[in-house]
Scaffold this motif. Sequence first.
Motif, short mmCIF file in Angstrom:
data_model
loop_
_atom_site.label_atom_id
_atom_site.label_comp_id
_atom_site.label_asym_id
_atom_site.label_seq_id
_atom_site.Cartn_x
_atom_site.Cartn_y
_atom_site.Cartn_z
N VAL A 70 0.87 -1.17 0.00
CA VAL A 70 0.00 0.00 0.00
C VAL A 70 0.91 1.23 0.00
O VAL A 70 1.77 1.38 0.88
N LYS A 71 0.73 2.08 -1.00
CA LYS A 71 1.54 3.29 -1.12
C LYS A 71 0.63 4.51 -1.02
O LYS A 71 -0.38 4.59 -1.72
N SER A 72 0.99 5.44 -0.14
CA SER A 72 0.22 6.68 0.02
C SER A 72 1.15 7.85 -0.26
O SER A 72 2.24 7.94 0.30
N GLU A 73 0.70 8.76 -1.12
CA GLU A 73 1.48 9.96 -1.46
C GLU A 73 0.59 11.18 -1.27
O GLU A 73 -0.57 11.17 -1.68
N GLN A 74 1.16 12.22 -0.67
CA GLN A 74 0.42 13.47 -0.50
C GLN A 74 1.35 14.65 -0.81
O GLN A 74 2.55 14.60 -0.52
N TYR A 75 0.76 15.68 -1.38
CA TYR A 75 1.47 16.93 -1.57
C TYR A 75 0.50 18.06 -1.25
O TYR A 75 -0.57 18.15 -1.84
N THR A 76 0.88 18.90 -0.31
CA THR A 76 0.04 20.04 0.08
C THR A 76 0.86 21.32 0.09
O THR A 76 0.63 22.21 0.90
N GLY A 77 1.79 21.42 -0.84
CA GLY A 77 2.62 22.61 -0.93
C GLY A 77 3.98 22.37 -0.28
O GLY A 77 4.21 21.37 0.38
N GLY A 78 4.88 23.29 -0.52
CA GLY A 78 6.21 23.18 0.07
C GLY A 78 7.20 22.57 -0.91
O GLY A 78 6.94 22.45 -2.10
N ALA A 79 8.35 22.18 -0.37
CA ALA A 79 9.44 21.69 -1.20
C ALA A 79 9.14 20.32 -1.81
O ALA A 79 9.56 20.03 -2.93
N HIS A 80 8.48 19.49 -1.07
CA HIS A 80 8.20 18.14 -1.58
C HIS A 80 7.03 17.53 -0.83
O HIS A 80 6.65 18.00 0.23
N GLY A 81 6.49 16.48 -1.39
CA GLY A 81 5.38 15.78 -0.75
C GLY A 81 5.87 14.69 0.18
O GLY A 81 7.07 14.57 0.45
N GLY A 82 4.96 13.90 0.65
CA GLY A 82 5.29 12.79 1.54
C GLY A 82 4.84 11.47 0.93
O GLY A 82 3.84 11.41 0.22
N VAL A 83 5.60 10.42 1.22
CA VAL A 83 5.29 9.08 0.72
C VAL A 83 5.37 8.09 1.88
O VAL A 83 6.27 8.18 2.71
N ASN A 84 4.43 7.17 1.92
CA ASN A 84 4.40 6.16 2.97
C ASN A 84 4.11 4.80 2.32
O ASN A 84 3.26 4.70 1.45
N TYR A 85 4.83 3.76 2.76
CA TYR A 85 4.62 2.41 2.26
C TYR A 85 4.26 1.49 3.42
O TYR A 85 4.82 1.60 4.51
N ARG A 86 3.33 0.57 3.16
CA ARG A 86 3.02 -0.52 4.10
C ARG A 86 2.94 -1.79 3.27
O ARG A 86 2.36 -1.79 2.19
N ASN A 87 3.49 -2.85 3.79
CA ASN A 87 3.50 -4.12 3.07
C ASN A 87 2.85 -5.19 3.92
O ASN A 87 2.89 -5.13 5.14
N ALA A 88 2.27 -6.19 3.25
CA ALA A 88 1.63 -7.29 3.96
C ALA A 88 1.85 -8.59 3.21
O ALA A 88 1.99 -8.60 1.98
N LEU A 89 1.88 -9.69 3.98
CA LEU A 89 2.00 -11.03 3.43
C LEU A 89 0.91 -11.88 4.07
O LEU A 89 0.76 -11.88 5.30
N ILE A 90 0.13 -12.58 3.25
CA ILE A 90 -1.00 -13.37 3.73
C ILE A 90 -0.80 -14.83 3.37
O ILE A 90 -0.43 -15.16 2.24
N ASP A 91 -1.08 -15.70 4.34
CA ASP A 91 -1.10 -17.14 4.12
C ASP A 91 -2.49 -17.49 3.57
O ASP A 91 -3.49 -17.34 4.26
N LEU A 92 -2.55 -17.93 2.34
CA LEU A 92 -3.84 -18.19 1.70
C LEU A 92 -4.55 -19.43 2.22
O LEU A 92 -5.73 -19.62 1.95
N SER A 93 -3.87 -20.25 3.00
CA SER A 93 -4.57 -21.40 3.58
C SER A 93 -5.43 -20.98 4.77
O SER A 93 -6.41 -21.64 5.10
N THR A 94 -5.09 -19.84 5.40
CA THR A 94 -5.87 -19.36 6.54
C THR A 94 -6.50 -17.99 6.29
O THR A 94 -7.45 -17.62 6.97
N GLY A 95 -5.95 -17.22 5.35
CA GLY A 95 -6.42 -15.86 5.12
C GLY A 95 -5.84 -14.86 6.10
O GLY A 95 -6.19 -13.69 6.07
#
Length: 195
Positions: free
Chosen positions: A159-184
């Motif tokens: 999951v990648k989130s990017e925001q820019y509300t003015g200024g020199a640069h915006g912000g970026v955030n990453y979250r990662n997940a791994l799921i076992d499909l046998s259990t969900g």
Amino acid sequence: SRHTTPMIRTPFFFFFLCALCLFAVSCKKHESGKNRSVQFRTVSVQKIHPIKDPDQNATLELNVTMDYPVAYANDSILKQLQFTFLHDLIPDLPDTATHPETAIAFSLQKKIRLYDASENPDETDLDDKGEASKTAAKWWDKSTLNVVYNKHGLLSYSVKSEQYTGGAHGGVNYRNALIDLSTGEKLQEEDLFTE
């Protein structure tokens, strides 16, 4: 000669039966391997919203794109994956939201209210030469959920989130997940690594 014919048939029949069983088992394994991956459809919504005074041409560009799970061999795990995907992309989503388009519309309206209540987007910033410039702001808020891996009973996404509300640069955030499909269920670091 009469007595040797049944002896030849017995090993041949036994060999044929073993070959048939091996074939059936290998087909079954191959079939179950196919069902261990999830099928997705891409959902994407973009909206451009005027911020504060529309005459200033300040805008907020909102963009949400996600790979949404639509098919899996186990229906209860599929529903669990759909819930997890929506709530990882939109953390403050009500538990009753089950459709991606409805969830994204909820998220966009909430973000618009938040940005409308925030500071004035048409502020004076410094240009490349360090001089004051007054330009109409173009803010943006982008969220994406992309599947990275979908094989061998494991599903990984980012999951990648990017925001820019003015200024020199915006912000970026990453979250990662791994799921076992046998259990969900999501796998944690302790499930994967030992000391």
